[in-house]
Design a protein around this motif. Sequence first.
Motif, PDB file in Angstrom:
ATOM      1  N   PHE B   5      44.056  34.955  45.944  1.00 57.66           N
ATOM      2  CA  PHE B   5      44.522  36.169  45.263  1.00 57.66           C
ATOM      3  C   PHE B   5      44.777  35.885  43.783  1.00 57.66           C
ATOM      4  N   PHE B   6      45.468  34.790  43.512  1.00 57.10           N
ATOM      5  CA  PHE B   6      45.770  34.464  42.110  1.00 57.10           C
ATOM      6  C   PHE B   6      44.500  34.090  41.334  1.00 57.10           C
ATOM      7  N   LEU B   7      43.578  33.444  42.041  1.00 57.62           N
ATOM      8  CA  LEU B   7      42.298  33.098  41.398  1.00 57.62           C
ATOM      9  C   LEU B   7      41.555  34.369  40.954  1.00 57.62           C
ATOM     10  N   LEU B   8      41.527  35.349  41.874  1.00 57.02           N
ATOM     11  CA  LEU B   8      40.833  36.615  41.551  1.00 57.02           C
ATOM     12  C   LEU B   8      41.566  37.376  40.449  1.00 57.02           C
ATOM     13  N   CYS B   9      42.913  37.398  40.553  1.00 63.07           N
ATOM     14  CA  CYS B   9      43.694  38.095  39.515  1.00 63.07           C
ATOM     15  C   CYS B   9      43.476  37.431  38.151  1.00 63.07           C
ATOM     16  N   GLY B  10      43.439  36.105  38.156  1.00 63.24           N
ATOM     17  CA  GLY B  10      43.195  35.368  36.911  1.00 63.24           C
ATOM     18  C   GLY B  10      41.834  35.728  36.335  1.00 63.24           C
ATOM     19  N   SER B  11      40.832  35.829  37.204  1.00 63.09           N
ATOM     20  CA  SER B  11      39.482  36.188  36.743  1.00 63.09           C
ATOM     21  C   SER B  11      39.457  37.602  36.179  1.00 63.09           C
ATOM     22  N   VAL B  12      40.207  38.511  36.840  1.00 67.44           N
ATOM     23  CA  VAL B  12      40.269  39.905  36.362  1.00 67.44           C
ATOM     24  C   VAL B  12      40.867  39.929  34.959  1.00 67.44           C
ATOM     25  N   LEU B  13      41.949  39.162  34.769  1.00 65.87           N
ATOM     26  CA  LEU B  13      42.598  39.135  33.448  1.00 65.87           C
ATOM     27  C   LEU B  13      41.688  38.484  32.405  1.00 65.87           C
ATOM     28  N   ALA B  15      38.538  38.545  32.386  1.00 66.61           N
ATOM     29  CA  ALA B  15      37.464  39.493  32.059  1.00 66.61           C
ATOM     30  C   ALA B  15      37.994  40.702  31.286  1.00 66.61           C
ATOM     31  N   ARG B  16      39.281  40.670  30.982  1.00 64.70           N
ATOM     32  CA  ARG B  16      39.968  41.746  30.236  1.00 64.70           C
ATOM     33  C   ARG B  16      39.851  43.091  30.943  1.00 64.70           C
ATOM     34  N   LEU B  17      40.012  43.045  32.250  1.00 67.09           N
ATOM     35  CA  LEU B  17      39.984  44.289  33.025  1.00 67.09           C
ATOM     36  C   LEU B  17      41.429  44.697  33.316  1.00 67.09           C
ATOM     37  N   PRO B  18      41.705  45.996  33.501  1.00 70.76           N
ATOM     38  CA  PRO B  18      43.083  46.425  33.791  1.00 70.76           C
ATOM     39  C   PRO B  18      43.480  46.009  35.213  1.00 70.76           C
ATOM     40  N   LEU B  19      44.363  45.015  35.299  1.00 66.53           N
ATOM     41  CA  LEU B  19      44.710  44.409  36.599  1.00 66.53           C
ATOM     42  C   LEU B  19      45.259  45.436  37.588  1.00 66.53           C
ATOM     43  N   LYS B  20      46.204  46.272  37.097  1.00 70.38           N
ATOM     44  CA  LYS B  20      46.868  47.228  37.996  1.00 70.38           C
ATOM     45  C   LYS B  20      45.837  48.199  38.598  1.00 70.38           C
ATOM     46  N   ALA B  60      37.343  43.158  48.654  1.00 67.94           N
ATOM     47  CA  ALA B  60      37.180  44.332  47.783  1.00 67.94           C
ATOM     48  C   ALA B  60      37.466  43.960  46.330  1.00 67.94           C
ATOM     49  N   LEU B  61      38.488  43.136  46.146  1.00 69.84           N
ATOM     50  CA  LEU B  61      38.857  42.695  44.796  1.00 69.84           C
ATOM     51  C   LEU B  61      37.694  41.901  44.178  1.00 69.84           C
ATOM     52  N   GLY B  62      37.099  41.035  44.978  1.00 73.26           N
ATOM     53  CA  GLY B  62      35.949  40.243  44.521  1.00 73.26           C
ATOM     54  C   GLY B  62      34.769  41.115  44.149  1.00 73.26           C
ATOM     55  N   VAL B  63      34.483  42.106  45.002  1.00 71.66           N
ATOM     56  CA  VAL B  63      33.353  43.010  44.742  1.00 71.66           C
ATOM     57  C   VAL B  63      33.595  43.796  43.453  1.00 71.66           C
ATOM     58  N   LEU B  64      34.822  44.304  43.311  1.00 69.77           N
ATOM     59  CA  LEU B  64      35.149  45.073  42.097  1.00 69.77           C
ATOM     60  C   LEU B  64      34.989  44.214  40.849  1.00 69.77           C
ATOM     61  N   LEU B  65      35.410  42.956  40.956  1.00 72.05           N
ATOM     62  CA  LEU B  65      35.301  42.038  39.819  1.00 72.05           C
ATOM     63  C   LEU B  65      33.828  41.850  39.429  1.00 72.05           C
ATOM     64  N   VAL B  66      32.978  41.650  40.425  1.00 69.55           N
ATOM     65  CA  VAL B  66      31.539  41.457  40.149  1.00 69.55           C
ATOM     66  C   VAL B  66      30.941  42.724  39.550  1.00 69.55           C
ATOM     67  N   VAL B  67      31.235  43.876  40.184  1.00 73.44           N
ATOM     68  CA  VAL B  67      30.641  45.141  39.735  1.00 73.44           C
ATOM     69  C   VAL B  67      31.101  45.492  38.315  1.00 73.44           C
ATOM     70  N   ALA B  68      32.377  45.178  38.019  1.00 80.29           N
ATOM     71  CA  ALA B  68      32.908  45.549  36.702  1.00 80.29           C
ATOM     72  C   ALA B  68      32.434  44.622  35.592  1.00 80.29           C
ATOM     73  N   THR B  69      31.931  43.449  35.957  1.00 83.92           N
ATOM     74  CA  THR B  69      31.561  42.495  34.897  1.00 83.92           C
ATOM     75  C   THR B  69      30.057  42.211  34.820  1.00 83.92           C
ATOM     76  N   THR B  70      29.276  42.761  35.768  1.00 84.98           N
ATOM     77  CA  THR B  70      27.841  42.467  35.786  1.00 84.98           C
ATOM     78  C   THR B  70      27.043  43.762  35.690  1.00 84.98           C
ATOM     79  N   PRO B  71      26.068  43.826  34.784  1.00 85.61           N
ATOM     80  CA  PRO B  71      25.240  45.045  34.719  1.00 85.61           C
ATOM     81  C   PRO B  71      24.528  45.279  36.056  1.00 85.61           C
ATOM     82  N   LEU B  72      24.421  46.548  36.433  1.00 90.04           N
ATOM     83  CA  LEU B  72      23.833  46.868  37.746  1.00 90.04           C
ATOM     84  C   LEU B  72      22.423  46.308  37.939  1.00 90.04           C
ATOM     85  N   PRO B  73      21.541  46.378  36.911  1.00 90.23           N
ATOM     86  CA  PRO B  73      20.204  45.808  37.128  1.00 90.23           C
ATOM     87  C   PRO B  73      20.262  44.348  37.577  1.00 90.23           C
ATOM     88  N   GLN B  74      21.223  43.590  37.022  1.00 89.13           N
ATOM     89  CA  GLN B  74      21.342  42.174  37.417  1.00 89.13           C
ATOM     90  C   GLN B  74      21.846  42.039  38.846  1.00 89.13           C
TER      91      GLN B  74
END
Lengths: 231, 193
Positions: B5-13, B15-20, B60-74
């Motif tokens: 959980f902390f690893l994913l939260c750290g990655s979200v932060l 990536a400068r994504l809104p954690l909440k 779900a957190l992992g999927v959101l992280l990938v989707v929010a940081t990777t362009p869809l074509p990739q």
Amino acid sequence: MPDPVIQVRGLRYTYDDGTVALNGIDFDLYPGETVALLGANGSGKTTFVLHLNGLLHGSDSVIVCGLPVIAANLPEVRRKVGVVFQDSDEQLFMPTVLEDVAFGPLNLGLSPEEAIARARKSLEQAGIASALHKSPYHLSAGEKRRVAIAGVLAMVPDILVLDEPTTYLDPPGQRELLALLRQLPQAKIVVTHDMQFARAIASRAVFFEKGKIAAAGSVDELVSRFHWRSE
Amino acid sequence: MAAYFFLLCGSVLLARLPLKAILLRAAVVLPFSATFACVSLLSGTTERAIGIPVKSFLSALGVLLVVATTPLPQILKALESLGAPRIALLVIQFLYRYLFVIFEQAQHMRLAAKCRGGFGGGHRSKFKAAAGALAVLFGRSYERAEGIHQAMLARGFDGHLRLLSTGRIRAVDVAFLTAAVAIPLAFRIGAGR
């Protein structure tokens, strides 16, 4: 006189609902010339151009660069006749500009590397090389039109067909499009309601009326004969 | 689990994504997984009952992280190389390309309706008007699909979609992949001791 690159004789087409869209069209296009197709909405202009690369099949003959437009010749005919559609959003369907422009070359059987090289070259030719990795959705109307033209140029066509190319373009966009089209050596057919554009680009024009070519001549002759001006 | 959980939260932060917002969005899966957790609880396997919602939330957190940081074509290219069905990927690709266009069209229609008084009247007439607008939107989308098909045919499409494979594995990708595998593995080994 050289042989025509497009020769149409007695073309007729009726839509499924019974509407007669084309009622005996005879038309020739010669190498290097630009012909404007004028006429009211629903007079058959777009239906006509869709026959030129076999998207619609009417009765009688359409010959492109010596090839009859029949099922067996469609791949070659579609390489020779590039159609730029009125709505660029319909033409730009791939996720990125590069992939979209490379779509045609890949269909011609080119390798991905060759297709990318072709795409880069035609984007440069169309003056929009900077958009290579952008999504088509994020482009302006003028940029989309340039990319759509690049997509067609990537197939190295002998003939360009442009359906209402100035639609959605602002005056600078129209000027840029005109300059771009003037540079391209292909024979062109331009469907347009924009008489200023037609005058600037076309060497001659034909006027469609109720599925027939009612008259042919210069743009100015047809404009004055059919009172075809907005003011 | 906490470490993941902390690893994913750290990655979200990172990536400068809104954690909440991301945490709330990932929580959407909880009602579904809670149902299965209840079944597990009733069958007496408490450990699994706790594991199901936690794992689904982390996934779900992992999927959101990938989707929010990777362009869809990739993402689509990656899914293709993992063997995802081509037809499903094509549907997603076209949906992604035209969703905004259709949404824009719907917005224009809404604006046009608003200019002429909007969807006024009671609930019944509002529903009727909205249903009519939806039908028009469907008709337009269908027309657009026809237009797209014609444009594809005009450029030599013969029913088989040929795509560029422009993806290249770079050093940074190898480094990321190594870290993405090594860190959770280290947690796992650490937890096992």
